[in-house]
Design a protein around this motif. Structure first.
Motif, short mmCIF file in Angstrom:
data_model
loop_
_atom_site.label_atom_id
_atom_site.label_comp_id
_atom_site.label_asym_id
_atom_site.label_seq_id
_atom_site.Cartn_x
_atom_site.Cartn_y
_atom_site.Cartn_z
N HIS A 220 0.80 -1.12 0.04
CA HIS A 220 0.07 -0.16 0.03
C HIS A 220 0.84 1.18 -0.09
N THR A 221 1.62 1.12 0.83
CA THR A 221 3.03 2.39 0.62
C THR A 221 3.67 2.61 -0.32
N VAL A 222 3.99 1.54 -1.29
CA VAL A 222 4.68 1.72 -2.44
C VAL A 222 3.51 2.07 -3.61
N ILE A 223 2.43 1.68 -3.47
CA ILE A 223 1.53 2.32 -4.45
C ILE A 223 1.26 3.74 -4.12
N ALA A 224 1.01 4.02 -2.94
CA ALA A 224 1.06 5.40 -2.86
C ALA A 224 2.13 6.30 -3.39
N THR A 225 3.50 5.67 -3.19
CA THR A 225 4.44 6.39 -3.89
C THR A 225 4.48 6.54 -5.08
N VAL A 226 3.99 5.58 -5.66
CA VAL A 226 3.92 5.61 -7.29
C VAL A 226 2.97 6.49 -7.81
N MET A 227 1.91 6.66 -7.08
CA MET A 227 1.02 7.57 -7.48
C MET A 227 1.45 8.96 -7.40
N PHE A 228 2.33 9.34 -6.39
CA PHE A 228 3.00 10.49 -6.54
C PHE A 228 4.03 10.76 -7.46
N LYS A 229 4.55 9.87 -7.85
CA LYS A 229 5.49 9.77 -8.80
C LYS A 229 4.95 10.06 -10.09
N ILE A 230 4.09 9.49 -10.34
CA ILE A 230 3.28 9.61 -11.65
C ILE A 230 2.58 11.16 -11.64
N LEU A 231 2.16 11.42 -10.38
CA LEU A 231 1.59 12.67 -10.60
C LEU A 231 2.63 13.93 -10.67
N CYS A 232 4.09 13.81 -10.40
CA CYS A 232 4.94 14.70 -10.84
C CYS A 232 5.42 14.58 -12.18
N GLY A 233 5.15 13.54 -13.10
CA GLY A 233 5.23 13.39 -14.38
C GLY A 233 4.09 14.31 -14.99
N LYS A 234 2.85 14.18 -14.21
CA LYS A 234 1.84 14.75 -15.13
C LYS A 234 2.02 16.36 -14.87
N ILE A 235 2.32 16.74 -13.93
CA ILE A 235 2.61 18.34 -13.68
C ILE A 235 3.82 18.72 -14.60
N GLU A 236 4.84 17.90 -14.65
CA GLU A 236 5.94 18.51 -15.69
C GLU A 236 5.61 18.53 -16.98
#
Length: 407
Positions: A220-236
């Motif tokens: 669950h923690t890893v899934i949350a981490t990937v969510m924020f990683k993908i969000l950073c890519g969306k913003i960039e």
């Protein structure tokens, strides 16, 4: 109720350049299937496995084995004054206390567990690009390898608990058990029954604790981490492939990022509520267990002792368990901090005032990193890991002085 984000389909050309790259569905929740099964066969995971009479019997068996073994070792600790024997039994009982605390906390919050599955099935998370799917799959494969190592150590502990007493029996006339205990009868008369029962108790605890609760929280923690990683890519990539006549697409992308961020934060908050109190007890128990295991290896056991290998693997296993919690909690915190940097990296000079204000809204919310806490007391990060290890060494120093005085 699952939310729908069908507007993504209508604007996928503006968002990612090609329609085919955005029409992909990835079931993130499938990553948790193994842990659901492990807890489900014990009757501890809702809605996944039908509670048949066999499952109910399995649940009662786990309770009986766990609490029965704790009662036996507790009576032994009370009845002896030998510090080396107390520490040997106490380190196992503290492991059991950590497991039972996490299990009781999980069952207390069990009605909220299906909400995690529902959140992972939302379209905003499951509809991904090819690049995002690669990130999900690559991360899951890497984490699964780490978990296999941890589970292998757990299996090694169970095997050694079962094998070492049999080896010791060949070298002495006295019967040896996986761990000593006090019974209201002569245990030697039922030696094989008690022997098998103690090994089964260790195996059940390791299976439910390691394969179930520890791995479930880690994933669950890893899934949350990937969510924020993908969000950073969306913003960039807010301004990628945007023509002057498609300025409205940028605003839609920012709104999508805001919704994505809110849902990711809600997901982390729910994970924190479900697991946090159990993690607090686990941290306290881990500090004691690591201390007692080091005490057994360095002061009590000789280098010729067959139990030294067991204690070494046990120590490594407990360290890995602690690192799983703190390391992945730290990675989640660091990845959430990257959102602000991602906002800075956007060419915001080419944005409209309204778009800039929306971007500032994301930055202001991301100033406070997203973390998981142990009952609101400890943050799950590397600083907490070092604090626990320092505490373990302090306990070890006190035990060493007491042990040297009693020799």
């Amino acid at each position: 109720m699952l939310k729908s984000y069908s507007w993504i389909d209508n604007h996928d050309l503006a968002i990612r350049g090609t329609k085919s790259r955005f029409n992909k569905i990835y079931k993130i929740s499938n990553f948790l299937n193994i842990e659901r099964f492990c807890l489900g066969i014990g009757g501890f995971y809702p809605t996944r496995i039908k509670r048949t009479p066999l499952i109910k019997l399995s649940t009662l068996f786990v309770y009986f084995i766990t609490f029965g073994q704790m009662w036996v070792v507790t009576n032994f600790v009370v009845s002896t004054t030998d510090l080396s024997e107390i520490s040997e039994v106490f380190l196992f009982s503290m492991t059991q206390v950590g497991f039972v605390s996490k299990l009781m906390n999980f069952l207390w919050r069990i009605k909220q567990v299906p909400l995690l599955d529902q959140m992972l099935e939302q379209e905003i998370f499951t509809r991904v690009t090819t690049e995002e799917m690669t990130i999900w799959k690559g991360t899951f494969k890497r984490v699964q390898r780490y978990l296999v190592i941890f589970l292998s150590l757990c299996a090694g502990v169970v095997v050694l608990y079962g094998v070492i007493p049999a080896i010791e029996n060949t070298k002495s006339d006295r019967k040896h058990y996986p761990f000593p205990g006090r019974f209201p009868f002569d245990p030697d008369r039922y030696y094989y029954v008690i022997y098998i029962g103690e090994v089964v108790a260790v195996a059940v605890s390791a299976f439910m604790n390691g394969s179930g609760l520890d791995c479930l929280f880690t994933k669950h923690t890893v899934i949350a981490t990937v969510m924020f990683k993908i969000l950073c890519g969306k913003i960039e990539g807010l301004l990628d492939n945007v023509d002057k006549g498609e300025r409205s697409a940028v605003e839609k992308r920012i709104r999508h990022c805001i919704v994505y961020y809110n849902e990711a934060v809600n997901y982390v908050s729910l994970v924190d509520r479900i697991f946090s109190y159990g993690i607090l007890v686990q941290f306290l128990c881990s500090a004691v267990v690591i201390c007692l295991t080091g005490f057994q290896m360095m002061l009590v056991m000789s280098f010729q002792s067959v139990k030294l290998g067991l204690m070494a693997i046990y120590f490594t296993c407990m360290m890995c368990q602690l690192i799983l919690y703190c390391w992945h909690g730290h990675m989640l915190m660091e990845q959430s901090r990257g959102i602000t940097q991602a906002c800075y990296s956007v060419d915001w000079n080419n944005m409209t005032i309204k778009e800039q204000k929306m971007l500032i809204l994301i930055m202001e919310r991301a100033k406070k990193p997203i973390t998981i806490k142990a009952a609101g007391v400890f943050h799950l990060n590397l600083a907490t890991l070092m604090a626990i290890l320092r505490s373990s060494y302090s306990y070890f120093a006190v035990l060493r002085q007491l042990y040297n005085k009693t020799k």
